[in-house]
Design a protein around this motif. Structure first.
Motif, PDB file in Angstrom:
ATOM      1  N   THR A  68      47.733  28.791  47.850  1.00  0.00           N
ATOM      2  CA  THR A  68      48.676  29.011  46.752  1.00  0.00           C
ATOM      3  C   THR A  68      49.584  30.217  46.972  1.00  0.00           C
ATOM      4  N   ARG A  69      49.091  31.207  47.761  1.00  0.00           N
ATOM      5  CA  ARG A  69      49.810  32.459  48.009  1.00  0.00           C
ATOM      6  C   ARG A  69      50.055  33.248  46.719  1.00  0.00           C
ATOM      7  N   ASN A  70      49.197  33.012  45.743  1.00  0.00           N
ATOM      8  CA  ASN A  70      49.288  33.714  44.458  1.00  0.00           C
ATOM      9  C   ASN A  70      47.903  34.221  44.083  1.00  0.00           C
ATOM     10  N   ASP A  86      16.737  42.969  39.634  1.00  0.00           N
ATOM     11  CA  ASP A  86      17.420  42.269  38.545  1.00  0.00           C
ATOM     12  C   ASP A  86      18.924  42.522  38.583  1.00  0.00           C
ATOM     13  N   ILE A  87      19.312  43.753  38.849  1.00  0.00           N
ATOM     14  CA  ILE A  87      20.736  44.081  38.915  1.00  0.00           C
ATOM     15  C   ILE A  87      21.382  43.446  40.146  1.00  0.00           C
ATOM     16  N   PHE A  88      20.711  43.532  41.295  1.00  0.00           N
ATOM     17  CA  PHE A  88      21.297  43.004  42.529  1.00  0.00           C
ATOM     18  C   PHE A  88      21.455  41.485  42.471  1.00  0.00           C
ATOM     19  N   LEU A  89      20.497  40.808  41.845  1.00  0.00           N
ATOM     20  CA  LEU A  89      20.546  39.343  41.786  1.00  0.00           C
ATOM     21  C   LEU A  89      21.466  38.840  40.683  1.00  0.00           C
ATOM     22  N   GLY A  90      22.020  39.752  39.886  1.00  0.00           N
ATOM     23  CA  GLY A  90      22.967  39.360  38.852  1.00  0.00           C
ATOM     24  C   GLY A  90      24.372  39.822  39.216  1.00  0.00           C
ATOM     25  N   GLY A  91      25.121  40.225  38.232  1.00  0.00           N
ATOM     26  CA  GLY A  91      26.439  40.801  38.507  1.00  0.00           C
ATOM     27  C   GLY A  91      27.525  39.803  38.844  1.00  0.00           C
ATOM     28  N   ASP A  92      27.536  38.629  38.169  1.00  0.00           N
ATOM     29  CA  ASP A  92      28.592  37.654  38.441  1.00  0.00           C
ATOM     30  C   ASP A  92      29.966  38.183  38.048  1.00  0.00           C
ATOM     31  N   THR A  93      30.048  38.927  36.947  1.00  0.00           N
ATOM     32  CA  THR A  93      31.347  39.456  36.513  1.00  0.00           C
ATOM     33  C   THR A  93      31.910  40.431  37.544  1.00  0.00           C
ATOM     34  N   VAL A  94      31.038  41.200  38.170  1.00  0.00           N
ATOM     35  CA  VAL A  94      31.489  42.108  39.223  1.00  0.00           C
ATOM     36  C   VAL A  94      32.011  41.309  40.413  1.00  0.00           C
ATOM     37  N   LEU A  95      31.344  40.208  40.719  1.00  0.00           N
ATOM     38  CA  LEU A  95      31.777  39.349  41.824  1.00  0.00           C
ATOM     39  C   LEU A  95      33.174  38.790  41.567  1.00  0.00           C
ATOM     40  N   TYR A  96      33.472  38.425  40.321  1.00  0.00           N
ATOM     41  CA  TYR A  96      34.798  37.890  39.991  1.00  0.00           C
ATOM     42  C   TYR A  96      35.887  38.941  40.229  1.00  0.00           C
ATOM     43  N   VAL A  97      35.566  40.200  39.985  1.00  0.00           N
ATOM     44  CA  VAL A  97      36.522  41.276  40.255  1.00  0.00           C
ATOM     45  C   VAL A  97      36.832  41.348  41.743  1.00  0.00           C
ATOM     46  N   PHE A  98      35.813  41.206  42.577  1.00  0.00           N
ATOM     47  CA  PHE A  98      36.035  41.256  44.020  1.00  0.00           C
ATOM     48  C   PHE A  98      36.718  39.991  44.530  1.00  0.00           C
ATOM     49  N   MET A  99      36.551  38.888  43.835  1.00  0.00           N
ATOM     50  CA  MET A  99      37.320  37.680  44.168  1.00  0.00           C
ATOM     51  C   MET A  99      38.803  37.921  43.910  1.00  0.00           C
ATOM     52  N   LEU A 100      39.104  38.583  42.792  1.00  0.00           N
ATOM     53  CA  LEU A 100      40.496  38.931  42.487  1.00  0.00           C
ATOM     54  C   LEU A 100      41.052  39.886  43.537  1.00  0.00           C
ATOM     55  N   LEU A 101      40.243  40.833  43.978  1.00  0.00           N
ATOM     56  CA  LEU A 101      40.661  41.759  45.026  1.00  0.00           C
ATOM     57  C   LEU A 101      40.979  41.006  46.316  1.00  0.00           C
ATOM     58  N   THR A 102      40.124  40.057  46.664  1.00  0.00           N
ATOM     59  CA  THR A 102      40.354  39.227  47.863  1.00  0.00           C
ATOM     60  C   THR A 102      41.676  38.494  47.760  1.00  0.00           C
ATOM     61  N   ALA A 103      41.891  37.856  46.613  1.00  0.00           N
ATOM     62  CA  ALA A 103      43.119  37.087  46.405  1.00  0.00           C
ATOM     63  C   ALA A 103      44.344  37.986  46.482  1.00  0.00           C
ATOM     64  N   ASN A 104      44.257  39.196  45.941  1.00  0.00           N
ATOM     65  CA  ASN A 104      45.399  40.109  45.958  1.00  0.00           C
ATOM     66  C   ASN A 104      45.716  40.573  47.384  1.00  0.00           C
ATOM     67  N   ILE A 105      44.675  40.829  48.183  1.00  0.00           N
ATOM     68  CA  ILE A 105      44.895  41.245  49.576  1.00  0.00           C
ATOM     69  C   ILE A 105      45.678  40.181  50.328  1.00  0.00           C
ATOM     70  N   VAL A 106      45.251  38.917  50.168  1.00  0.00           N
ATOM     71  CA  VAL A 106      45.909  37.819  50.880  1.00  0.00           C
ATOM     72  C   VAL A 106      47.325  37.596  50.352  1.00  0.00           C
ATOM     73  N   ALA A 107      47.463  37.568  49.018  1.00  0.00           N
ATOM     74  CA  ALA A 107      48.781  37.336  48.425  1.00  0.00           C
ATOM     75  C   ALA A 107      49.772  38.422  48.825  1.00  0.00           C
ATOM     76  N   GLU A 108      49.298  39.665  48.868  1.00  0.00           N
ATOM     77  CA  GLU A 108      50.165  40.784  49.253  1.00  0.00           C
ATOM     78  C   GLU A 108      50.563  40.681  50.721  1.00  0.00           C
ATOM     79  N   ALA A 152      37.864  32.125  47.147  1.00  0.00           N
ATOM     80  CA  ALA A 152      39.035  32.857  46.657  1.00  0.00           C
ATOM     81  C   ALA A 152      40.031  33.100  47.785  1.00  0.00           C
ATOM     82  N   LEU A 153      39.521  33.382  48.959  1.00  0.00           N
ATOM     83  CA  LEU A 153      40.362  33.609  50.137  1.00  0.00           C
ATOM     84  C   LEU A 153      41.089  32.333  50.536  1.00  0.00           C
TER      85      LEU A 153
END
Length: 246
Positions: A163-165, A54-76, A156-157
């Motif tokens: 956008t580079r942002n 149940d936990i592994f198949l959920g966790g969309d909010t956690v996924l959004y955090v890692f999307m932000l991390l992806t975007a920050n790596i590229v933008a940086e 996200a990548l």
């Protein structure tokens, strides 16, 4: 490819934003585990294996955090000018793209796996571990969840490359896979009936609550997920190849 991944890992070890995202993801995951555990009772018990999935198949909010991390790596990478050095060394742009997608996806899956194991141990110690009544269903559900995560991280990548942002890339990376759902809501507001369920990711995503021996729903699920993943990766490759990095 290996050297690129090692380079990304070395950079992340010194990146405070990465540790902030990791801490936030753990807090969100911990809150989800605590909520699920508190809802379990002797009347409505949750077995250890069931809680794990149940936990592994959920966790969309956690996924959004890692999307932000992806975007920050590229933008940086663009902001610091590191992208010039990467391309200047003759490293293929496709390898750069895939290395980030692989690294962040692996980090997300490891965090979710750790959280799932914790959940399984907590509820298992109280209600028992139980078993897996439909092993084929859960095996395919895990694969679907992995594809779901990689597709969103890839979007996200791709959008951040455009956008580079970091913020804009994350928002667009979330919006694009949900365009069919957004269109339904907008057209529904104007009382224009339309059903785009056949191309919505959410329509086919498996859940532990609907586990059964009926595996027919996984064919359209994999078709839609692979379609979104192919579109995001192809668009990312095209953007990188056409970009003139100065």
């Amino acid at each position: 490819m290996k050297n690129l991944i090692r380079g990304h890992i070395y950079q992340l070890k010194k990146d405070r934003f990465f540790f902030g995202c990791l801490a936030l993801a753990c807090i969100l995951l911990g809150s989800s585990i605590r909520l699920s555990f508190s809802l379990a009772s002797t009347v409505n018990p949750v077995m250890g294996v069931q809680g794990l999935f149940d936990i592994f198949l959920g966790g969309d909010t956690v996924l959004y955090v890692f999307m932000l991390l992806t975007a920050n790596i590229v933008a940086e990478t663009y902001r610091s000018g590191a992208i010039k050095n990467i391309i200047g060394r003759g490293i293929a742009k496709k390898q750069y793209y895939l290395s980030i997608a692989f690294l962040v996806s692996a980090a997300y899956l490891l965090v979710m796996l750790a959280g799932s194991v914790v959940m399984g141990i907590l509820v298992g110690s109280k209600f028992g571990m139980g078993g897996v009544p439909y092993p084929a269903y859960y095996a395919l559900a895990v694969i679907a969840r992995i594809l779901f995560a990689i597709a969103h991280i890839s979007f996200a990548l791709t959008t951040t490359i455009y956008t580079r942002n970091a913020i804009t890339g994350t928002v667009f990376g979330f919006v694009i896979p949900n365009i069919p759902k957004i269109l339904e809501m907008i057209l529904g507001f104007f009382r224009i009936p339309i059903d785009l369920g056949f191309i919505k990711i959410s329509t086919y995503m498996p859940s532990g609550y609907s586990a059964s021996n009926d595996l027919s729903s996984f064919l359209p699920c994999f078709a839609v997920l692979c379609g979104y993943l192919i579109v995001s990766v192809f668009a990312g490759f095209r953007l990188l190849n056409r970009q003139d990095v100065k």
